[in-house]
Write a protein that holds these residues in place. Structure first.
Motif, short mmCIF file in Angstrom:
data_model
loop_
_atom_site.label_atom_id
_atom_site.label_comp_id
_atom_site.label_asym_id
_atom_site.label_seq_id
_atom_site.Cartn_x
_atom_site.Cartn_y
_atom_site.Cartn_z
N UNK A 51 -53.49 6.92 5.22
CA UNK A 51 -52.91 8.12 5.84
C UNK A 51 -53.76 8.50 7.04
N UNK A 52 -53.19 9.33 7.93
CA UNK A 52 -53.99 9.78 9.07
C UNK A 52 -54.59 11.15 8.77
N UNK A 53 -55.42 11.62 9.69
CA UNK A 53 -56.17 12.86 9.46
C UNK A 53 -55.28 14.09 9.39
N UNK A 54 -54.07 14.01 9.93
CA UNK A 54 -53.18 15.16 9.90
C UNK A 54 -52.28 15.16 8.66
N UNK A 55 -52.51 14.21 7.74
CA UNK A 55 -51.68 14.11 6.54
C UNK A 55 -51.80 15.38 5.69
N UNK A 56 -50.67 15.80 5.10
CA UNK A 56 -50.66 16.97 4.24
C UNK A 56 -51.24 16.61 2.86
N UNK A 57 -51.51 17.65 2.07
CA UNK A 57 -52.00 17.42 0.71
C UNK A 57 -51.01 16.58 -0.09
N UNK A 58 -49.71 16.85 0.13
CA UNK A 58 -48.68 16.12 -0.60
C UNK A 58 -48.68 14.64 -0.19
N UNK A 59 -48.88 14.37 1.10
CA UNK A 59 -48.91 12.98 1.57
C UNK A 59 -50.11 12.24 0.97
N UNK A 60 -51.25 12.93 0.92
CA UNK A 60 -52.46 12.32 0.36
C UNK A 60 -52.26 12.00 -1.12
N UNK A 61 -51.66 12.95 -1.84
CA UNK A 61 -51.44 12.76 -3.27
C UNK A 61 -50.46 11.62 -3.52
N UNK A 62 -49.43 11.55 -2.70
CA UNK A 62 -48.42 10.49 -2.85
C UNK A 62 -49.04 9.11 -2.60
N UNK A 63 -49.85 9.03 -1.53
CA UNK A 63 -50.49 7.76 -1.21
C UNK A 63 -51.44 7.33 -2.33
N UNK A 64 -52.17 8.30 -2.89
CA UNK A 64 -53.11 8.01 -3.97
C UNK A 64 -52.38 7.46 -5.20
N UNK A 65 -51.27 8.09 -5.56
CA UNK A 65 -50.54 7.66 -6.76
C UNK A 65 -50.05 6.21 -6.63
N UNK A 66 -49.56 5.88 -5.44
CA UNK A 66 -49.06 4.52 -5.21
C UNK A 66 -50.19 3.50 -5.35
N UNK A 67 -51.33 3.78 -4.70
CA UNK A 67 -52.45 2.84 -4.73
C UNK A 67 -53.13 2.78 -6.09
N UNK A 68 -53.24 3.95 -6.74
CA UNK A 68 -53.88 3.97 -8.06
C UNK A 68 -53.08 3.14 -9.07
N UNK A 69 -51.77 3.23 -8.94
CA UNK A 69 -50.91 2.44 -9.83
C UNK A 69 -51.03 0.95 -9.51
N UNK A 70 -51.11 0.64 -8.21
CA UNK A 70 -51.19 -0.75 -7.77
C UNK A 70 -52.45 -1.44 -8.25
N UNK A 71 -53.61 -0.72 -8.19
CA UNK A 71 -54.89 -1.33 -8.50
C UNK A 71 -55.45 -0.95 -9.88
N UNK A 72 -54.67 -0.24 -10.69
CA UNK A 72 -55.16 0.20 -11.99
C UNK A 72 -55.56 -1.01 -12.84
N UNK A 73 -56.70 -0.93 -13.53
CA UNK A 73 -57.17 -2.06 -14.35
C UNK A 73 -56.14 -2.54 -15.37
N UNK A 74 -55.32 -1.62 -15.90
CA UNK A 74 -54.30 -2.03 -16.87
C UNK A 74 -53.24 -2.91 -16.24
N UNK A 75 -53.05 -2.74 -14.92
CA UNK A 75 -52.05 -3.54 -14.20
C UNK A 75 -52.67 -4.85 -13.68
N UNK A 76 -54.01 -4.90 -13.67
CA UNK A 76 -54.72 -6.06 -13.13
C UNK A 76 -55.86 -6.47 -14.05
N UNK A 77 -55.57 -6.85 -15.27
CA UNK A 77 -56.64 -7.20 -16.22
C UNK A 77 -57.49 -8.36 -15.73
N UNK A 78 -58.81 -8.14 -15.75
CA UNK A 78 -59.74 -9.19 -15.35
C UNK A 78 -59.86 -9.41 -13.86
#
Length: 378
Positions: free
Chosen positions: A13-40
């Motif tokens: 995200x860029x520096x002008x991103x809203x709180x909602x944009x930051x939260x949305x981006x985090x959820x997508x990436x957290x799900x993508x890289x979560x250890x349960x989704x990528x064992x080992x």
């Protein structure tokens, strides 16, 4: 501290991103890289930690403000804690070794040339993108924009002290932000300069931090501006509004607001510089006999006398019906339109008979190109 990626870059995200944009981006990436989704997967685990670290800072308004002001140094104990080691810009620093060599070689190794953290610092530039219609770019427009910037705290006037009272001069470095240290090496003494730990390089001591900005001296502000877009602007060009970016520090000037313009495509026209182009379909009868046709322009349609015997692909020019010149709006480009003769389809029996009769009546005598084509091959 090891090099870290910019937290905004980590979340995409860029520096002008809203709180909602930051939260949305985090959820997508957290799900993508979560250890349960990528064992080992050690790489995914490292990215998951990186994403969580970035979100922990950017989701907290206080931490985010400190990060925007001081970068990673705001949370680096080795740099002296909040605000240490960061001067709003980047400078080459080889540590004590650089200072030692710098005392002999005039700062060639970085120590003697390090930027003073308590000196005036220019504010950051801010870049935003504004979309324009084809007509707005051609004739100019007024656009109201909203963006986020860092400004001096109105309560402490940017010095971080409660009530705006002037901070005290650091007694340890006497306001320079730097302290000198003597090193003994091989029976010789060398002098180096380093950041004052007491004031963290600012040269000032704030005893009572401002309650509004918590001593940061800066706060985020959503700002609205009405911008005059000049006539003739083109896609990808930029407008710089001086001193409308982030406020400077320690008396430094404000940065600029850079507006990058994106121009939407038009349904009819294509632009090349100041000229515009379009294609106009005409019937066989209009092309053969000539006719008064309607030509679209940026200011409405205009009548045009199509000459008799106009061939498909012939271009005509309407002078001064293009885009105004950016530096001189009294001058304009041209409108160039190309005639495309449309061949009728779905003819009735009666229409086909009429067309055959027309063809028989013409023979080849009325077709110059066809008549001469076969002669070229002989």
């Amino acid at each position: 501290m090891a090099d870290k990626r910019d937290y905004y870059e980590v979340l995409g995200v860029d520096k002008s991103a809203s709180d909602a944009d930051i939260k949305k981006a985090y959820r997508v990436l957290a799900k993508k890289y979560h250890p349960d989704m990528n064992p080992g997967n050690a790489e995914a685990e490292a990215k998951f930690k990186e994403v969580n670290e970035a979100y922990e800072v950017l989701s907290d308004s206080d931490k985010k403000a400190k990060y925007d002001q001081y970068g990673h140094a705001a949370f680096d104990p080795a740099a002296g804690g909040f605000g240490a080691g960061y001067g709003g810009g980047y400078s080459t620093d080889f540590g004590d070794l650089g200072d030692i060599f710098g005392s002999f070689f005039g700062g060639a190794f970085g120590g003697g040339g390090q930027r003073r953290r308590n000196g005036p610092q220019r504010g950051d530039d801010i870049q935003i993108r504004v979309s324009l219609t084809f007509e707005e770019a051609a004739f100019g427009a007024k656009k109201t924009i909203t963006y986020t910037r860092l400004r001096k705290c109105p309560d402490c006037k940017g010095n971080g002290s409660e009530g705006g009272q002037a901070p005290e001069i650091c007694p340890n470095c006497r306001g320079t932000g730097q302290v000198r240290t003597v090193h003994n090496m091989g029976g010789m003494q060398f002098q180096s300069t380093g950041t004052c730990e007491k004031c963290r390089g600012t040269g000032k001591i704030v005893k009572v931090p401002c309650s509004r900005c918590r001593g940061a001296g800066m706060e985020r502000e959503n700002k609205n501006l009405t911008v005059d877009i000049p006539a003739g602007i083109d896609h990808g060009e930029k407008i710089a509004l001086r001193s409308q970016g982030c406020d400077g520090k320690n008396g430094g000037p404000a940065g600029d607001l850079i507006i990058q313009l994106g121009v939407q495509s038009h349904k009819i026209f294509k632009r090349e510089g100041a000229n515009i182009y379009c294609e106009i379909p005409v019937t066989i009868a209009e092309a053969v006999l000539g006719a008064e046709i309607e030509v679209p322009t940026l200011e409405g349609s205009q009548k045009f006398d199509l000459p008799e015997g106009t061939q498909s692909g012939t271009s005509f020019t309407l002078k001064g019906k293009g885009i105004p010149n950016l530096s001189n709006n009294s001058r304009r480009g041209d409108l160039i339109f190309t005639v495309a003769v449309e061949i009728p389809t779905g003819l009735s029996t009666k229409q086909k008979e009429a067309m055959r009769a027309f063809a028989d009546a013409c023979g080849e005598s009325n077709y110059k190109k066809k008549k001469g084509f076969f002669k070229k091959g002989k």
